[in-house]
Design a protein around this motif. Structure first.
Motif, PDB file in Angstrom:
ATOM      1  N   TYR A 130       2.478  -2.840  -4.337  1.00 36.26           N
ATOM      2  CA  TYR A 130       2.712  -1.734  -3.411  1.00 36.26           C
ATOM      3  C   TYR A 130       1.746  -1.838  -2.236  1.00 36.26           C
ATOM      4  O   TYR A 130       0.681  -2.461  -2.335  1.00 36.26           O
ATOM      5  N   GLU A 135      -3.015  -3.136  -0.521  1.00 37.95           N
ATOM      6  CA  GLU A 135      -1.842  -3.856  -1.019  1.00 37.95           C
ATOM      7  C   GLU A 135      -2.166  -4.427  -2.397  1.00 37.95           C
ATOM      8  O   GLU A 135      -3.177  -5.112  -2.572  1.00 37.95           O
ATOM      9  N   LYS A 180       0.276   4.402  -7.699  1.00 40.68           N
ATOM     10  CA  LYS A 180       1.192   3.342  -8.129  1.00 40.68           C
ATOM     11  C   LYS A 180       0.439   2.045  -8.423  1.00 40.68           C
ATOM     12  O   LYS A 180       0.754   1.327  -9.380  1.00 40.68           O
ATOM     13  N   LYS A 232       5.583  -5.934  -9.832  1.00 40.44           N
ATOM     14  CA  LYS A 232       5.625  -5.061  -8.660  1.00 40.44           C
ATOM     15  C   LYS A 232       4.264  -4.951  -7.990  1.00 40.44           C
ATOM     16  O   LYS A 232       3.228  -4.933  -8.641  1.00 40.44           O
ATOM     17  N   THR A 277      -0.064   0.911   0.327  1.00 40.22           N
ATOM     18  CA  THR A 277      -0.254   2.346   0.532  1.00 40.22           C
ATOM     19  C   THR A 277      -1.520   2.616   1.317  1.00 40.22           C
ATOM     20  O   THR A 277      -2.473   1.817   1.268  1.00 40.22           O
TER      21      THR A 277
END
Length: 254
Positions: free
Chosen positions: A4, A94, A29, A2, A6
């Motif tokens: 993310y 990212e 995260k 994964k 943000t």
């Protein structure tokens, strides 16, 4: 794996040496998912003049505090803009991206030069036992890293090109002696390509495993633009962003 995207608030952003800055971001995260050797792609959300994100190795990720740390050098318009950012401002982040280092048991020797030392900080923190470091720079001014490494290291060896601190010469000059004295189970290196190539050759001759972390210019970070490819020893092309940035040295240097 994964990743993310943000808008992360800046918690700290300060110079740690001439032209070298350390930035701590709140990105829960990403911090939780990050592994040593991975990187993030960042940009200022309000910077209309910057169309591409910039890659930075993760120097630390604290899952409990929800923080991610990067260390960067002032080299152009983008990094100069980063250096002016204040606490509370947002940076678009990212990550985490890429395949990281092997975190295994046994004594590890970490060899770094320049900003290549930054991702080794995160690795050292994550290893089951304190590693030995061998770091190099052109002069004493460039080996300010030793203060950052001290709490994480069993021992630190330093070389400088001009002999102003530690052993005069390059990391490759001192490496054979360090291997003999420390008897590591493996070696990990990150820094200038010419340095890593020399390190990999010495380590291979000693019969030890070696991992290298490559630095390449990137536009996308997801394997689409093909801007970070290189020809592996197998004859196939590898992408640093998705196949690396960490590779077995045998894949990179013949």
């Amino acid at each position: 794996m994964k990743k993310y995207v943000t808008d992360a608030p800046v918690l700290e952003n300060a110079a740690i040496s001439d032209g070298i800055y350390r930035m701590v971001l709140h990105a829960e995260k990403i911090a939780l998912a990050s592994q040593p050797g991975q990187f993030v792609m960042v940009m200022k959300p309000d910077d209309s003049g910057a169309f591409l994100r910039r890659p930075f190795g993760i120097a630390d990720a604290d899952a409990g505090a929800g923080t991610v740390t990067i260390i960067y050098r002032l080299v152009g318009k983008g990094t100069r803009a980063f250096a002016k950012m204040k606490q509370g401002e947002l940076l678009s982040v990212e990550g985490p991206i890429g395949h990281g280092f092997t975190v295994g048991a046994g004594k590890t020797l970490l060899v770094g030069g320049g900003l290549g030392i930054a991702p080794l900080l995160f690795l050292a923190k994550s290893l089951p036992e304190k590693p030995v470091f061998l770091i190099g720079g052109r002069s004493e001014k460039e080996v300010f890293w030793k203060e950052l490494l001290a709490p994480l290291a069993e021992k630190i060896y330093v070389t400088t090109d001009d002999g102003s601190f530690g052993t005069k010469g390059f990391t490759t000059t001192l490496l054979p002696d360090v291997l003999e004295k420390e008897q590591p189970a493996r070696v990990v290196t990150c820094g200038p390509t010419v340095m890593m190539k020399g390190i990999a050759a010495i380590v291979r001759a000693a019969g030890l495993p070696c991992e290298v972390s490559l630095e390449k210019r990137m536009a996308c970070g997801i394997g689409v633009c093909l801007g970070c490819t290189f020809l592996a020893t197998s004859g196939t092309r590898k992408k640093v962003c998705v196949d690396g940035p960490v590779f077995d040295a045998k894949e990179v240097f013949a």
